[in-house]
Write an enzyme that holds these catalytic residues in place. Structure first.
Site, PDB file in Angstrom:
ATOM      1  N   TYR A   1      -2.635  -1.019  10.267  1.00  0.00           N
ATOM      2  CA  TYR A   1      -2.564  -1.110   8.983  1.00  0.00           C
ATOM      3  C   TYR A   1      -1.332  -0.736   8.364  1.00  0.00           C
ATOM      4  CZ  TYR A   1      -3.863  -1.127   3.977  1.00  0.00           C
ATOM      5  OH  TYR A   1      -4.232  -1.351   2.426  1.00  0.00           O
TER       6      TYR A   1
ATOM      7  N   SER B   1       0.855  -1.047  -0.008  1.00  0.00           N
ATOM      8  CA  SER B   1       0.152   0.121  -0.070  1.00  0.00           C
ATOM      9  C   SER B   1       0.930   1.260   0.124  1.00  0.00           C
ATOM     10  CB  SER B   1      -0.940   0.115   1.031  1.00  0.00           C
ATOM     11  OG  SER B   1      -1.387   1.318   1.533  1.00  0.00           O
TER      12      SER B   1
HETATM   13  C1  BGC Z   1      -6.363   1.577   1.929  1.00  0.00           C
HETATM   14  C2  BGC Z   1      -7.289   2.692   1.570  1.00  0.00           C
HETATM   15  C3  BGC Z   1      -7.190   3.960   1.363  1.00  0.00           C
HETATM   16  C4  BGC Z   1      -5.582   4.082   0.543  1.00  0.00           C
HETATM   17  C5  BGC Z   1      -4.969   5.218   0.329  1.00  0.00           C
HETATM   18  C6  BGC Z   1      -5.273   1.830   0.975  1.00  0.00           C
HETATM   19  O1  BGC Z   1      -3.915   0.860   1.217  1.00  0.00           O
HETATM   20  O2  BGC Z   1      -6.664   0.354   2.378  1.00  0.00           O
HETATM   21  O3  BGC Z   1      -8.412   2.327   2.544  1.00  0.00           O
HETATM   22  O4  BGC Z   1      -7.914   4.684   0.775  1.00  0.00           O
HETATM   23  O5  BGC Z   1      -4.556   3.272   0.944  1.00  0.00           O
HETATM   24  O6  BGC Z   1      -5.024   5.940   1.531  1.00  0.00           O
END
Ligand code: BGC
Length: 275
Positions: free
Chosen positions: A173, A160
């Site tokens: 996360y 991410s």
């Molecule tokens: C998350 C999303 C978020 C995006 C940008 C992703 O990894 O799961 O919820 O919108 O990152 O912030």
């Protein structure tokens, strides 16, 4: 129908978390490129089945397998079933992941643990199993032609933008994705001599159920677009195409890289008129 010279013809791919969002798009896209796709889901069989039905309705091949990637026995079963049905493995798209958001002051150990278990330990378990399988099957099919073989297997991890962008309110996360970055680079370094390629993609804001709360609210959506220099939200297909490139031989000399699929979100957009 799938063309007979499709890029992934004859290759077997596992996509974890393929019952929704980015995982589903990867499964469908790779099947369209000729791969036999193992569609993994954890809890939502009906949605997993929909992914498989889409693949089969377009003339592709696939298999639906339930497994919770954070459980060692489930992961072993997922891979065993893949080999039983398709006989080999060429690509792992280690995608399954989730969010359980809370402010840091309020975050429970259970919320922390769940996200680390699925997003990080799940990647460890799946990548380890894939690497073991690649090594085992390459020993069996050792090519003695003397030519320089391409990789014996490819792994693409779903990271991410939050592997580099800190994210208040989502520290479990962000920690899991930051962890994926060094996990991926370290195993890539260790597995490259075996001719296994390991890379990540880091999506930004992609329109899926994980961030529905943001894109379905007009005010929040406007705020989100300001964080994206390219001024559009991403689609799961944007990510699937990048995954396909990293999983195919066109990227044969790419190892341990993270490809940001984010419309420029990691370009510090708030600095465009400030600073
Ligand atoms: C998350 C999303 C978020 C995006 C940008 C992703 O990894 O799961 O919820 O919108 O990152 O912030």
């Amino acid at each position: 129908m799938i063309p007979t010279d499709a890029k992934f013809n004859g290759q077997v791919v596992i996509v974890t978390g393929a019952s929704s969002g980015i995982g589903r798009a990867c499964a469908i896209h790779l099947a369209g490129l000729g791969a036999k796709v193992v569609v993994n889901y954890s809890t939502n069989q009906e949605e997993g089945q929909k992914t498989l039905d889409t693949i089969k309705n377009s003339g592709g091949a696939g298999l639906l397998v339930q497994a919770d990637v954070s459980k060692e026995d489930d992961v072993a079963r997922l891979f065993a079933r893949t080999i039983e049905v398709f006989g080999r493995l060429d690509v792992l798209v280690s995608n399954a992941g989730l969010q359980q958001d809370a402010t840091f002051l309020e975050m429970t150990l259970a919320q922390w643990q769940k996200v680390i278990d699925v997003n990080l330990t799940g990647q460890f378990l799946c990548c380890r199993q894939a690497a073991r399988q690649f090594v085992a099957q390459s020993k069996k099919n050792n090519d003695s032609s003397g030519s320089q073989p391409l990789s014996i297997g490819k792994i693409v991890l779903m990271s991410s933008v939050h592997d580099v962008i800190p994210w208040a309110g989502h520290v479990n996360y962000a920690a899991s994705k930051g962890g994926i970055m060094m996990f991926m680079r370290s195993i890539s370094q260790e597995l490259a001599p075996y001719k296994i390629r390991v890379n990540s993609v880091s999506p930004g804001a992609i329109k899926t159920s994980i961030n529905k709360e943001v894109w379905s609210d007009p005010e929040k959506y406007k705020g989100l677009l300001e964080l994206i220099p390219y001024r559009r939200i991403g689609t799961p297909e944007d990510v699937a195409k990048a995954v396909a490139w990293l999983a195919c031989d066109d990227s044969d000399y790419v190892n341990g890289e993270t490809l940001y699929i984010d419309g420029g979100m990691t370009l510090y957009p708030e600095f465009a008129d400030n600073g």
